[in-house]
Design a protein around this motif. Structure first.
Motif, short mmCIF file in Angstrom:
data_model
loop_
_atom_site.label_atom_id
_atom_site.label_comp_id
_atom_site.label_asym_id
_atom_site.label_seq_id
_atom_site.Cartn_x
_atom_site.Cartn_y
_atom_site.Cartn_z
N CYS A 79 53.28 27.40 31.98
CA CYS A 79 51.97 27.49 32.64
C CYS A 79 50.94 26.59 31.98
O CYS A 79 50.11 25.99 32.66
N ARG A 106 48.73 23.54 38.37
CA ARG A 106 48.35 24.36 39.52
C ARG A 106 47.31 25.41 39.11
O ARG A 106 47.32 25.88 37.98
N ASN A 107 46.49 25.77 40.05
CA ASN A 107 45.41 26.73 39.78
C ASN A 107 45.85 28.17 39.96
O ASN A 107 46.29 28.56 41.03
N MET A 108 45.63 28.98 38.92
CA MET A 108 46.01 30.38 39.00
C MET A 108 44.73 31.16 39.26
O MET A 108 43.77 31.05 38.50
N GLU A 109 44.68 31.91 40.32
CA GLU A 109 43.50 32.75 40.57
C GLU A 109 43.93 34.04 41.24
O GLU A 109 45.04 34.15 41.76
N LYS A 130 47.99 25.01 44.17
CA LYS A 130 47.81 26.44 43.91
C LYS A 130 49.01 27.01 43.16
O LYS A 130 50.15 26.64 43.45
N CYS A 131 48.75 27.94 42.28
CA CYS A 131 49.81 28.58 41.52
C CYS A 131 50.90 29.13 42.46
O CYS A 131 50.60 29.81 43.44
N GLY A 159 51.13 32.94 42.51
CA GLY A 159 50.08 33.47 43.37
C GLY A 159 50.44 33.35 44.84
O GLY A 159 50.03 34.17 45.66
N SER A 198 55.10 31.44 33.36
CA SER A 198 54.31 32.15 32.36
C SER A 198 55.16 32.78 31.26
O SER A 198 54.65 33.07 30.19
N ARG A 222 52.23 39.88 34.54
CA ARG A 222 51.46 38.71 35.01
C ARG A 222 51.17 38.85 36.51
O ARG A 222 50.07 38.53 36.96
N LEU A 281 47.51 39.09 38.45
CA LEU A 281 47.18 38.13 39.50
C LEU A 281 46.85 38.82 40.81
O LEU A 281 46.09 38.32 41.63
#
Ligand code: SF4
Ligand code: SF4
Ligand code: SF4
Lengths: 306, 469
Positions: free
Chosen positions: A175, A180-183, A202-203, A206, A214, A256, A260
């Protein structure tokens, strides 16, 4: 000159190929170290005495692998478990979900294309009932994970080692290398890895794909997620999972996902499928992983043997 | 009876050994090639979600991971009824060419050629890439460069140079960027050049060792491989079988393989032996088989090489050591094919993947040509797409009988009495090496392959174990 040996145990030889992937720098390496034993590359049949560094790739799957690995430990000052097979059993470790007899009969007597009923046994080393990681059998000085270790990483460690330095090893997870964006996500649902086409940027976790980033050791540069594919965990467990006895690939991954998605643990666990091939495919042969109090490996083995 | 052992066989991929039995007069009574490892992929794929197979099966072999990835992806596409876009097919072919360029360069220059350049009796501690670097640094550098080009193409199209990941159900997971295309095009041009330089070098080696080429490793067999419209084909097409005289025995879609091919096991090897149900059953695959079954290669420079090869060795040559010449022709064909794919403007198109919805067929069979010969992945799944049965037939399995018999023929030719030199044993290994056997692949089933050479007397007592070095 420093004496170098390499040994491919039960393996795909990809770890050896990754050393060749140093390309031109191979010449530099060979200028600094003398290769004294390496069955894939040279004809010396037995490891000589006085080896400085033995790079062992592959898992222990039969009696001959077991003897070789012990011999190398006696003869080498420094032993490196090189690659995920040597460190954690790798894919060969998956064999533990079946008994030895089941494996032999599926290959030699029950295969759709096989007409004979012979199970080989003459002049060949006996298969062990399971695969072992090298470090579970002999003392290992360095663990270098990766399936295989990526050559850019190798440049950073192998050349310094040969020059007598202790290399700096990166300690982050995949990670940390992933762009990529984790949100936080709403209405999360687990998808099979083939479903749909992942959105860029994007993650993946997710988006519902089981991405192992991770809980996986970095050093590959997050190659898969960068190319639109969820991480399969081929570099083995991340350092936090390795260090803590109550952390395991399965429970940390679930945790994780909880962070999320804010979903309850039980709901997430209900959706997981094919845990041995999606979460543990590279570490089933590892005692370190099997012995964790929260590991699912013992359950998987028991279930499959019933 | 006495028994000679060569163990482990070196400069091959995986673990194997050779045993040679001598009678009371010191003549070779029998000899065998043993694969000494097994890992068990066919079994441990059971229960797996089928889409994981293209990522697990490349670990069968780190030298030819791409072909396992592609055969597996083709089988999985069939299970999901996937429509693969044109550009994705081109990218898969390009990925495949990366595999052929890297693997052929590795085998030819780094593993096999040291025997010919340095000589079969050369100091065994140096009869390898290190010796090659000392004796011919230019050639060694070119070999390294050749491999690098293959690995770079694989990395840019497969996501990773070893164990690529990009072939997904319905296509490819990413498109090729235009800047990368230009960079790879320059590399493919250089690869064509390296192939051009290599050809006379290899042909000269075959001449220099003509005695060996024409006397050891001789077996008479049928040949099997993929072709499309009679041309050399790596990724798709029909399986063609010809007999030793060149007469066609069969031409069938890969998915019908069970009607044509069967396997048996012998007690002395973890590797199974395949047999054609037609003809005399005994056949070979890989570079020599492919150049023998095709009418033409289909790329200009490689076709010139093929013409020269046929003018010199005839239409269906049988000598095992000629695998190296055939491999060089294919190295050119793969380089030329990579170059033309990279010069095709469609290769950077962004439409590379069609979404799939679910299981459409409960069986999927993917057949490709691996570097070492025909490769078959056959999966049966339940309606949720979990594997219930997996069957894999790999190149070295098809060649197993030929290697075994070629070892016998060479031993009979070379060994008279139990006073056998290291160089003689190495000549037997050269025959094995010509097939570029991948014992890791062939024993995907459970493990790896050491080779050993033992001499036993008529009572079965081991009289001499020749360990090399
Ligand atoms: S770690 Fe991966 S690359 Fe290395 S031998 Fe094992 S399967 Fe092959
Ligand atoms: S979970 Fe996967 S996709 Fe998400 S950030 Fe980590 S590595 Fe990247
Ligand atoms: S992203 Fe994951 S699966 Fe891919 S190479 Fe890295 S560790 Fe292996």
């Amino acid at each position: 000159m420093l004496k170098l040996a390499t040994e491919p145990l039960a393996s795909c030889a990809g770890c050896h190929v990754s050393i060749l992937d140093l390309h031109e720098d191979i010449l530099q390496l060979l200028g600094k170290a003398e290769l004294v034993y390496s069955p894939i590359l040279m004809d010396v049949k037995e490891p000589p005495d006085g080896i400085d560094i033995a790079i062992i790739g592959g898992a222990i799957r039969n009696k001959e692998n077991m003897e070789r690995v012990k011999k190398l430990r006696q003869k080498a000052k420094t032993v490196i478990a090189y690659g995920t097979c040597a460190c954690f059993g790798g894919v060969s470790g998956l064999s533990i979900i079946h008994s030895r007899d089941e494996i032999l009969s599926s290959v030699y007597t029950d295969s759709v294309s096989t007409t004979s009923k012979t199970i080989p046994k003459d002049d060949i080393p006996e298969l062990l009932y399971r695969g072992y990681a090298v470090g579970d059998v002999i003392k290992v000085d360095y663990y270098i994970t990766g399936c295989p270790p990526k050559e850019t990483f190798l440049r950073k460690i192998l050349l310094p080692l040969v020059e007598g330095h202790v290399p700096e090893l990166p300690k982050k997870s995949v990670c940390a290398e992933c762009d990529r964006n984790m949100e936080l996500v709403k209405n999360w649902k687990l998808k099979r890895r083939y479903e749909g086409i992942p959105e860029e940027g994007k993650c993946l976790l997710g988006q519902g794909y089981l991405c192992m980033g991770s809980v996986t050791f970095g050093r590959c540069g997050a190659l898969c997620t960068h190319h639109g594919i969820p991480c399969h965990g081929c570099s083995g467990p991340s350092l936090d999972v390795l260090r803590e006895p109550c952390r395991d690939l399965y429970n940390i991954l679930v945790m994780r996902i909880q962070h999320l998605t804010e979903l309850p643990q039980a709901e997430i666990e209900k959706e997981l499928y094919d845990v041995p091939h999606t979460i543990y495919p590279f570490v089933m042969g590892s005692k370190i992983m099997e012995n964790k109090s929260v590991s699912k490996i013992p359950d998987i083995i028991k279930e499959r043997h019933l | 009876m006495k028994k000679l052992t060569i163990h482990p066989l070196s400069r091959i991929e995986g673990h194997a050994s050779v045993t040679i039995n001598l009678d009371d007069k010191g003549e070779v009574a029998d000899a065998h090639f043993h694969a000494t490892e097994l890992r068990g992929f066919e079994k441990f794929l059971e229960g797996a979600a089928v889409e994981e197979a293209p990522r697990i099966t490349p670990r069968i072999c780190g030298i030819c991971p791409t072909v396992h990835h592609l055969a597996s992806a083709k089988a999985v596409d069939e299970i999901f009824g996937a429509q693969v876009p044109e550009t994705a097919l081109k990218l898969r072919r390009l990925l495949d060419m990366g595999q052929f360029i890297h693997s052929h360069a590795l085998h030819l220059f780094l593993l096999a050629l040291p025997d010919y350049i340095l000589g079969p009796d050369y100091n065994p501690a140096l009869r390898n890439v290190v010796g090659l670097v000392q004796a011919n640094p230019e050639l060694a550098k070119m070999a390294i460069e050749g491999r690098k080009i293959g690995q770079r193409i694989t990395e840019e199209t497969g996501g990773k140079p070893i164990h690529p990941v990009s072939a997904v159900p319905g296509g490819m997971s990413f498109a090729l960027a235009n800047e990368k295309r230009a960079e790879l095009e320059a590399m493919a041009k250089r690869s064509v050049e390296i192939a051009r330089i290599s050809w006379p070098v290899v042909m000269k080696m075959m001449d220099k060792y003509a005695d060996l080429v024409n006397s050891v490793g001789l077996v008479q067999s049928d040949f099997v491989g993929l072709t499309r419209n009679g041309k050399l084909e790596f990724y798709d097409g029909n399986v063609r079988a010809i007999d030793s005289g060149g007469v066609q025995l069969a031409d069938f879609p890969g998915k019908d393989y069970l009607s044509y091919i069967e396997e048996t096991a012998e007690p002395y090897s973890y590797m199974k032996f395949t047999k054609l149900k037609k003809g005399n059953g005994f056949y070979r695959v890989g570079p020599l088989a492919r150049v023998n079954i095709v009418d033409s290669i289909g790329t200009p420079e490689a076709d010139k090489m093929l013409a020269e090869f046929r003018a010199k060795y005839g239409r269906v040559p049988q000598q095992s050591l000629l695998y190296h010449a055939a491999r060089t022709i294919e190295y050119m064909a793969a380089s030329e094919t990579a170059l033309s794919l990279l010069q095709d403007s469609a290769i950077t198109d962004k439409n590379v993947r069609t979404a799939v919805t679910g299981v459409k067929n409960t069986r999927g069979i993917g057949v490709v040509e691996a570097t070492r010969g025909t490769l078959i992945h056959d999966y049966t799944v339940n309606d949720k797409g979990f594997i219930t049965k997996a069957n894999l037939i790999v190149a070295t399995g098809h060649n197993n009988r030929a290697i075994d018999r070629a070892v016998l023929q060479s031993s009979q030719k070379l060994i008279h009495g139990d006073n056998v030199s290291e160089g003689t044993l190495n000549r037997i290994e050269m025959v094995v090496r010509a097939y570029d056997p991948c014992v890791s692949c062939a024993t995907h089933a459970i493990g790896r392959m050491p080779v050993q050479l033992t001499v036993v007397d008529s009572e079965g007592n081991v009289i001499r174990e020749v360990t090399k070095c």
